[in-house]
Design a protein around this motif. Structure first.
Motif, PDB file in Angstrom:
ATOM      1  N   PRO A 150       0.812  -1.240   0.000  1.00  0.00           N
ATOM      2  CA  PRO A 150       0.000   0.000   0.000  1.00  0.00           C
ATOM      3  C   PRO A 150       0.835   1.276   0.000  1.00  0.00           C
ATOM      4  CG  PRO A 150      -0.766  -1.549   1.680  1.00  0.00           C
ATOM      5  CD  PRO A 150       0.512  -2.108   1.139  1.00  0.00           C
ATOM      6  N   GLU A 151       2.060   1.198   0.479  1.00  0.00           N
ATOM      7  CA  GLU A 151       2.893   2.413   0.504  1.00  0.00           C
ATOM      8  C   GLU A 151       3.236   2.885  -0.909  1.00  0.00           C
ATOM      9  OE1 GLU A 151       3.820  -0.595   1.189  1.00  0.00           O
ATOM     10  OE2 GLU A 151       5.938  -0.973   0.759  1.00  0.00           O
ATOM     11  N   LEU A 152       3.000   2.045  -1.923  1.00  0.00           N
ATOM     12  CA  LEU A 152       3.269   2.436  -3.311  1.00  0.00           C
ATOM     13  C   LEU A 152       2.036   3.058  -3.979  1.00  0.00           C
ATOM     14  CD1 LEU A 152       5.341  -0.668  -4.543  1.00  0.00           C
ATOM     15  CD2 LEU A 152       6.161   1.444  -3.485  1.00  0.00           C
ATOM     16  N   ALA A 153       0.940   3.150  -3.227  1.00  0.00           N
ATOM     17  CA  ALA A 153      -0.322   3.598  -3.834  1.00  0.00           C
ATOM     18  C   ALA A 153      -0.426   5.112  -3.954  1.00  0.00           C
ATOM     19  CB  ALA A 153      -1.503   3.057  -3.030  1.00  0.00           C
ATOM     20  N   ALA A 154       0.298   5.842  -3.133  1.00  0.00           N
ATOM     21  CA  ALA A 154       0.147   7.300  -3.140  1.00  0.00           C
ATOM     22  C   ALA A 154       1.275   7.952  -3.935  1.00  0.00           C
ATOM     23  CB  ALA A 154       0.167   7.818  -1.702  1.00  0.00           C
ATOM     24  N   SER A 155       0.926   8.520  -5.089  1.00  0.00           N
ATOM     25  CA  SER A 155       1.929   9.180  -5.922  1.00  0.00           C
ATOM     26  C   SER A 155       1.538  10.631  -6.158  1.00  0.00           C
ATOM     27  CB  SER A 155       2.056   8.475  -7.268  1.00  0.00           C
ATOM     28  OG  SER A 155       2.744   9.311  -8.172  1.00  0.00           O
ATOM     29  N   PRO A 156       2.249  11.572  -5.559  1.00  0.00           N
ATOM     30  CA  PRO A 156       1.950  12.991  -5.798  1.00  0.00           C
ATOM     31  C   PRO A 156       2.139  13.368  -7.273  1.00  0.00           C
ATOM     32  CG  PRO A 156       3.526  12.709  -3.984  1.00  0.00           C
ATOM     33  CD  PRO A 156       3.384  11.382  -4.649  1.00  0.00           C
ATOM     34  N   ALA A 157       2.982  12.648  -7.983  1.00  0.00           N
ATOM     35  CA  ALA A 157       3.312  13.052  -9.351  1.00  0.00           C
ATOM     36  C   ALA A 157       2.289  12.581 -10.379  1.00  0.00           C
ATOM     37  CB  ALA A 157       4.692  12.514  -9.722  1.00  0.00           C
ATOM     38  N   ALA A 158       1.528  11.531 -10.050  1.00  0.00           N
ATOM     39  CA  ALA A 158       0.703  10.883 -11.075  1.00  0.00           C
ATOM     40  C   ALA A 158      -0.397  11.796 -11.629  1.00  0.00           C
ATOM     41  CB  ALA A 158       0.099   9.603 -10.513  1.00  0.00           C
ATOM     42  N   ALA A 159      -1.161  12.422 -10.732  1.00  0.00           N
ATOM     43  CA  ALA A 159      -2.291  13.247 -11.203  1.00  0.00           C
ATOM     44  C   ALA A 159      -1.790  14.438 -12.024  1.00  0.00           C
ATOM     45  CB  ALA A 159      -3.112  13.728 -10.010  1.00  0.00           C
ATOM     46  N   ALA A 160      -0.693  15.032 -11.564  1.00  0.00           N
ATOM     47  CA  ALA A 160      -0.140  16.182 -12.295  1.00  0.00           C
ATOM     48  C   ALA A 160       0.322  15.752 -13.686  1.00  0.00           C
ATOM     49  CB  ALA A 160       1.009  16.789 -11.504  1.00  0.00           C
ATOM     50  N   MET A 161       0.945  14.600 -13.770  1.00  0.00           N
ATOM     51  CA  MET A 161       1.416  14.143 -15.085  1.00  0.00           C
ATOM     52  C   MET A 161       0.243  13.809 -15.998  1.00  0.00           C
ATOM     53  SD  MET A 161       4.406  11.484 -16.075  1.00  0.00           S
ATOM     54  CE  MET A 161       5.582  12.736 -15.598  1.00  0.00           C
ATOM     55  N   ALA A 162      -0.793  13.213 -15.435  1.00  0.00           N
ATOM     56  CA  ALA A 162      -1.989  12.900 -16.248  1.00  0.00           C
ATOM     57  C   ALA A 162      -2.581  14.179 -16.831  1.00  0.00           C
ATOM     58  CB  ALA A 162      -3.012  12.166 -15.389  1.00  0.00           C
ATOM     59  N   ARG A 163      -2.620  15.228 -16.042  1.00  0.00           N
ATOM     60  CA  ARG A 163      -3.171  16.506 -16.532  1.00  0.00           C
ATOM     61  C   ARG A 163      -2.299  17.086 -17.650  1.00  0.00           C
ATOM     62  NH1 ARG A 163      -4.361  17.300 -11.048  1.00  0.00           N
ATOM     63  NH2 ARG A 163      -2.429  18.453 -10.715  1.00  0.00           N
ATOM     64  N   ARG A 164      -1.010  17.024 -17.458  1.00  0.00           N
ATOM     65  CA  ARG A 164      -0.103  17.587 -18.478  1.00  0.00           C
ATOM     66  C   ARG A 164      -0.199  16.804 -19.787  1.00  0.00           C
ATOM     67  NH1 ARG A 164       5.756  17.922 -16.508  1.00  0.00           N
ATOM     68  NH2 ARG A 164       6.004  18.917 -18.547  1.00  0.00           N
ATOM     69  N   LEU A 165      -0.303  15.499 -19.659  1.00  0.00           N
ATOM     70  CA  LEU A 165      -0.434  14.674 -20.870  1.00  0.00           C
ATOM     71  C   LEU A 165      -1.740  14.998 -21.599  1.00  0.00           C
ATOM     72  CD1 LEU A 165       0.915  11.295 -19.453  1.00  0.00           C
ATOM     73  CD2 LEU A 165       1.872  12.481 -21.443  1.00  0.00           C
ATOM     74  N   ALA A 166      -2.806  15.130 -20.829  1.00  0.00           N
ATOM     75  CA  ALA A 166      -4.111  15.412 -21.446  1.00  0.00           C
ATOM     76  C   ALA A 166      -4.087  16.751 -22.193  1.00  0.00           C
ATOM     77  CB  ALA A 166      -5.201  15.410 -20.378  1.00  0.00           C
ATOM     78  N   ALA A 167      -3.300  17.677 -21.656  1.00  0.00           N
ATOM     79  CA  ALA A 167      -3.221  19.001 -22.289  1.00  0.00           C
ATOM     80  C   ALA A 167      -2.352  18.978 -23.545  1.00  0.00           C
ATOM     81  CB  ALA A 167      -2.661  20.011 -21.288  1.00  0.00           C
ATOM     82  N   CYS A 168      -1.540  17.963 -23.683  1.00  0.00           N
ATOM     83  CA  CYS A 168      -0.601  17.882 -24.817  1.00  0.00           C
ATOM     84  C   CYS A 168      -1.279  17.110 -25.960  1.00  0.00           C
ATOM     85  CB  CYS A 168       0.683  17.184 -24.344  1.00  0.00           C
ATOM     86  SG  CYS A 168       1.988  17.231 -25.562  1.00  0.00           S
ATOM     87  N   THR A 169      -2.200  17.748 -26.629  1.00  0.00           N
ATOM     88  CA  THR A 169      -3.004  17.028 -27.625  1.00  0.00           C
ATOM     89  C   THR A 169      -2.213  16.734 -28.904  1.00  0.00           C
ATOM     90  OG1 THR A 169      -3.873  19.161 -28.293  1.00  0.00           O
ATOM     91  CG2 THR A 169      -5.239  17.846 -26.789  1.00  0.00           C
ATOM     92  N   GLU A 170      -1.335  17.661 -29.293  1.00  0.00           N
ATOM     93  CA  GLU A 170      -0.548  17.465 -30.530  1.00  0.00           C
ATOM     94  C   GLU A 170       0.750  16.750 -30.160  1.00  0.00           C
ATOM     95  OE1 GLU A 170      -1.813  18.236 -33.410  1.00  0.00           O
ATOM     96  OE2 GLU A 170      -3.585  19.096 -32.456  1.00  0.00           O
TER      97      GLU A 170
END
Lengths: 186, 255
Positions: A150-170
């Protein structure tokens, strides 16, 4: 308007580039990830990305590009990939891979299927469908890992990276059309 | 900063260690492992734990080669990627066996020699010659012996694990053998690098196991399987001669 053959080769080749990048990133992480259970899951998924890259790379040759043609994505997308590879904390590595990179890749595969002619480009469609079929299983295996550790379940970086990827459409650097001035100068 | 190394070992033969989490105690020499005698009630469990770590080391070595040689032939990179998945599965096999039979990860010390020795081999042909063609091929002989032992003990679950693993290992040795032969034909000078890698690995191995650890050489050469793995009859005959010599020394030492 659907993608033409040249654009299909560029997109399939870019998806190959991303798969190879993911394969190499996991390979780099395996020796430097301490948790044995995480090491095992990453090690198994190296082969998944290798197979995806192989299928895509064989297809580029059928689309009048080189065998295993792998053009780099656009600069903003490459920058995200490079930052992703540089992560060191295991929770961030796992979180970004399974909650950001893979779902984003799935979305880009889906976008390709929507943008191509599914009949004229059927071989690409089948390859993309087969690759997509592996992704939910890989995510499910990461859930089992995070349930066990369970200690591997919390990633501060994951949500931020998902948002940046979603914004990078091209993300595809398309070559100039055949016969264009840009192509003649290239 | 370099990781500490046992003073008996030559730093020229050992690179940086792979990462292990806090549950594990990693040692540099065989003598510092828990080396139980035959018949000890924990012998099998200690072996599963040790082997789990060794499989992880092979995974780490294949992964490192995949990462460090991006310009290698794509077909070879595919095989290395496949080897990563196989070795990860083998690691998981031993982990499950060990835990399901009452073990706790980290219960015994583990060795780090495989990854550290390969870290001092800087050519792909050297890595494949040491890891796949030597360490893995020696493992092929050992697992053949282990399948027989497990079947005789009525442990079908274990025999099935060994059997599946043996099939995988043949593939890993064969792709390395085939690539090495092609590479040697293309560039005969590569054989010099291969010889240097094998000599370095032999020194590192000897320092890790010393005479005491090397004495545990009790298996004959699995000749049929080595043929399937791409070794020539002449190479297999050489292995038989070397192995029989080692076994004779072991018998002599045992009195």
């Amino acid at each position: 308007m659907t993608l033409n053959v040249r654009e299909r080769a560029d997109t399939i080749g870019t998806l190959r580039h991303i798969s190879v990048f993911a394969m190499e990133t996991l390979a780099r992480w395996v020796p430097t990830t301490p948790e044995l259970e995480a090491k095992i899951v990453l090690g198994r998924h190296i082969w998944e990305f290798a197979q995806h890259a192989d299928g895509l790379g064989r297809r580029t040759h059928e689309l009048r590009a080189a065998m295993h043609y792998s053009p780099a994505p656009t600069d903003p997308y490459v920058a995200i990939l490079e930052e992703w590879r540089a992560l060191t904390a295991t929770a961030d590595r796992i979180g970004t891979l399974y909650d950001a990179i893979i779902p984003d890749l799935d979305a880009r595969y889906a976008a390709y299927l929507a943008a191509t002619d599914v009949f004229l480009d059927e071989p690409s469609v089948r390859i993309v469908e087969r690759n997509r079929a592996d992704l939910p299983r890989m995510i499910e295996e990461s859930r089992a890992l995070r349930k066990e550790r369970p200690e591997l379940a919390a990633s501060p970086a994951a949500a931020a990276m998902a948002r940046r990827l979603a914004a990078c459409t091209e993300y595809v650097s398309f070559r100039a059309p055949v016969g264009s001035t840009a192509e003649r100068l290239a | 900063m370099s990781a500490p190394l046992h003073p008996r070992l030559d730093p020229a033969c050992f690179g940086e260690p792979a990462a292990r989490d806090e549950r594990f105690t990693v040692v540099d020499i065989w003598h510092d492992c828990v080396n139980l005698p035959d018949g000890h009630p924990e012998k099998a469990q200690e072996f599963f734990h040790r082997q789990m770590n060794e499989e992880a080391a092979v995974l780490e070595n294949a992964a490192r080669s995949l990462w460090e040689f991006p310009d290698a032939d794509w077909d070879l990179r595919m095989w290395l990627a496949r080897q990563c998945a196989d070795e990860a599965r083998h690691t998981e096999n031993y982990r499950r066996l060990f835990v399901s039979r009452g073990g706790r990860l980290g219960q015994y010390p583990v060795l780090g020699f495989q990854y550290r020795i390969l870290g001092k081999v800087h050519t792909l042909i050297g890595r494949l010659a040491v890891q796949n063609r030597t360490f893995e091929a020696d493992g092929l002989d050992a697992v053949t012996h282990a399948i027989t032992e497990a079947r005789e003990a009525g442990d079908d679950e274990l025999a099935a694990v060994y059997d599946a693993q043996q099939a995988d290992e043949i593939v890993h040795i064969r792709f390395a053998n085939e690539w090495i032969k092609r590479e040697a034909a293309r560039n005969p000078r590569a054989l010099i690098a291969m010889g240097q890698a094998l000599a370095l690995a032999a020194r590192g191995f000897q320092q890790t196991f010393d005479r005491e650890g090397s004495r545990v050489s009790k298996y004959g050469v699995a000749e049929d399987l080595r043929t399937q793995a791409g070794f020539s009859p002449e190479e297999i005959q050489d292995f038989v001669v070397i192995t029989e010599h080692r076994r004779a020394i072991a018998r002599q030492d045992a009195g």
